[in-house]
Design a protein around this motif. Structure first.
Motif, PDB file in Angstrom:
ATOM      1  N   ALA A  35      18.873  34.335 -35.491  1.00  0.00           N
ATOM      2  CA  ALA A  35      18.473  34.008 -36.857  1.00  0.00           C
ATOM      3  C   ALA A  35      18.557  32.510 -37.100  1.00  0.00           C
ATOM      4  N   TYR A  36      17.514  31.969 -37.707  1.00  0.00           N
ATOM      5  CA  TYR A  36      17.580  30.602 -38.217  1.00  0.00           C
ATOM      6  C   TYR A  36      18.422  30.582 -39.486  1.00  0.00           C
ATOM      7  N   GLY A  37      19.082  29.451 -39.727  1.00  0.00           N
ATOM      8  CA  GLY A  37      19.815  29.264 -40.969  1.00  0.00           C
ATOM      9  C   GLY A  37      21.043  30.127 -41.122  1.00  0.00           C
TER      10      GLY A  37
ATOM     11  N   TRP B 205      26.706  31.923 -38.840  1.00  0.00           N
ATOM     12  CA  TRP B 205      27.431  32.724 -37.857  1.00  0.00           C
ATOM     13  C   TRP B 205      26.590  33.019 -36.624  1.00  0.00           C
ATOM     14  N   GLY B 206      25.416  32.416 -36.496  1.00  0.00           N
ATOM     15  CA  GLY B 206      24.611  32.567 -35.293  1.00  0.00           C
ATOM     16  C   GLY B 206      24.252  34.008 -34.990  1.00  0.00           C
ATOM     17  N   ARG B 207      23.693  34.719 -35.957  1.00  0.00           N
ATOM     18  CA  ARG B 207      23.364  36.133 -35.756  1.00  0.00           C
ATOM     19  C   ARG B 207      22.406  36.306 -34.577  1.00  0.00           C
ATOM     20  N   THR B 208      22.760  37.214 -33.665  1.00  0.00           N
ATOM     21  CA  THR B 208      21.942  37.499 -32.492  1.00  0.00           C
ATOM     22  C   THR B 208      21.771  39.004 -32.346  1.00  0.00           C
ATOM     23  N   ARG B 209      20.547  39.430 -32.008  1.00  0.00           N
ATOM     24  CA  ARG B 209      20.254  40.839 -31.773  1.00  0.00           C
ATOM     25  C   ARG B 209      19.521  40.962 -30.439  1.00  0.00           C
ATOM     26  N   THR B 210      19.863  41.993 -29.690  1.00  0.00           N
ATOM     27  CA  THR B 210      19.253  42.219 -28.382  1.00  0.00           C
ATOM     28  C   THR B 210      18.725  43.642 -28.303  1.00  0.00           C
TER      29      THR B 210
ATOM     30  N   PRO C  98      17.289  27.684 -33.320  1.00  0.00           N
ATOM     31  CA  PRO C  98      18.259  27.730 -34.436  1.00  0.00           C
ATOM     32  C   PRO C  98      19.475  26.857 -34.146  1.00  0.00           C
ATOM     33  N   GLY C  99      19.976  26.214 -35.189  1.00  0.00           N
ATOM     34  CA  GLY C  99      21.161  25.370 -35.035  1.00  0.00           C
ATOM     35  C   GLY C  99      20.880  23.994 -34.486  1.00  0.00           C
ATOM     36  N   ALA C 100      19.580  23.593 -34.413  1.00  0.00           N
ATOM     37  CA  ALA C 100      19.260  22.270 -33.854  1.00  0.00           C
ATOM     38  C   ALA C 100      19.926  21.152 -34.637  1.00  0.00           C
TER      39      ALA C 100
END
Length: 297
Positions: free
Chosen positions: A88-90, A93-98, A159-161
């Motif tokens: 997820a952008y913005g 907590w750096g949401r990640t889904r796989t 994301p997070g750049a």
């Protein structure tokens, strides 16, 4: 609440507010078409024989991934398990889904694997999201030897750049905003435009005044530019190309590197560009670079 704690809390709340209001985009539409796609080959160390190569592109309402295995791939008992990873952008907590892509395999042979990913799988809600193709390389025993990750839109910052930017948060944006304001003021007063370019490989150099029509069009495009955050990167330029805006007496009002500009599709939802300072709409960017190329040759 102590003043020091409030001073730390307020920026965090402002950042959180910004993170929850990012613009959505159609990620699928950002993928290259078949003619624009390129092939990536993986050479494991220390064995430099190709292990596998892969390409991905947009075709109709599907994203196509083509994987070709190297000559020793199956003899070593390797297997590849494909997954789709989205971040997820913005998100603080750096949401990640796989999710598995096993159900997307449409053609599998001894030396190839073809995945057909429906466009809907690249349009999840709750984003905007950044998508990565992950190929899990498995040993004959089923152990994961390595993850082979390929972002599906590498032109756009991940994301997070901003958090990895040496110029933290809004410093580059503020600087770009000020310089763009100066450029746009110069464009409004511009009487002539001179282009200077140099190719470092061929040593070809162009230094000429543009036609009144071309100069006016470029100044109108400058007036429509918007500032972005700049993701600082290490690059090796192959040349330079600069526009010089001049007044009626031939004195320089401002200058702009044409490579500081990019299309909106290459800017992340967090308004970050890779080594870019300003953005134009996709159509305006196409006109910008067409005119520059036309006059640099």
């Amino acid at each position: 609440m102590p003043a020091k704690r409030r001073s730390l809390l307020l920026p965090a709340l402002c950042l959180l507010s910004a993170c929850t209001s990012l613009p959505q985009w159609d990620f699928f539409a950002l993928l290259p078409t078949k003619g624009q796609s390129s092939t990536t080959t993986l050479h494991p160390h220390p064995d430099y024989k190709p292990l596998l190569s892969y390409t991905f592109y947009r075709e109709g309402q599907n994203a196509i991934v083509g994987i070709t295995y190297g000559p020793d791939f199956h003899s070593r008992g390797y297997r590849v398990v494909p997954e789709l990873v989205r971040r997820a952008y913005g998100s603080l907590w750096g949401r990640t889904r796989t999710e598995s892509l096993a159900d997307c395999a449409t053609d599998s042979a001894e030396d190839t694997l073809r995945l057909c990913i429906p466009a809907e799988r690249l349009r999840h809600s709750g984003g905007p999201w950044d998508y990565t193709l992950r190929l899990n390389l498995l040993s004959p025993e089923g152990k994961i030897l390595r993850h082979i990750d390929a972002r599906l839109n590498d032109e756009c910052p991940e994301p997070g750049a901003l958090s990895h930017n040496p110029d933290l948060f809004d410093r580059t944006y503020s600087r770009n905003s000020r310089s763009l304001q100066h450029l746009q003021q110069a464009a409004a007063r511009c009487a002539a435009v001179r282009l200077h370019s140099q190719d470092f490989l061929s040593d070809k150099e162009v230094n000429k005044f543009l036609s009144r029509e071309t100069g006016s069009t470029l100044c109108r495009l400058i007036a429509r530019m918007q500032p972005v955050h700049t993701q600082i990167m290490t690059v090796t330029p192959s040349g330079t190309c600069t526009l010089h805006l001049l007044n009626t007496h031939g004195a320089e009002l401002a200058e702009i590197s044409v490579y500081d500009v990019t299309a909106a599709e290459n800017i992340s939802p967090e308004n970050v560009g890779k080594q870019k300072r300003y953005k134009l709409s996709n159509d305006d960017a196409a006109t910008w670079f067409h005119l520059i190329k036309q006059n640099s040759e």
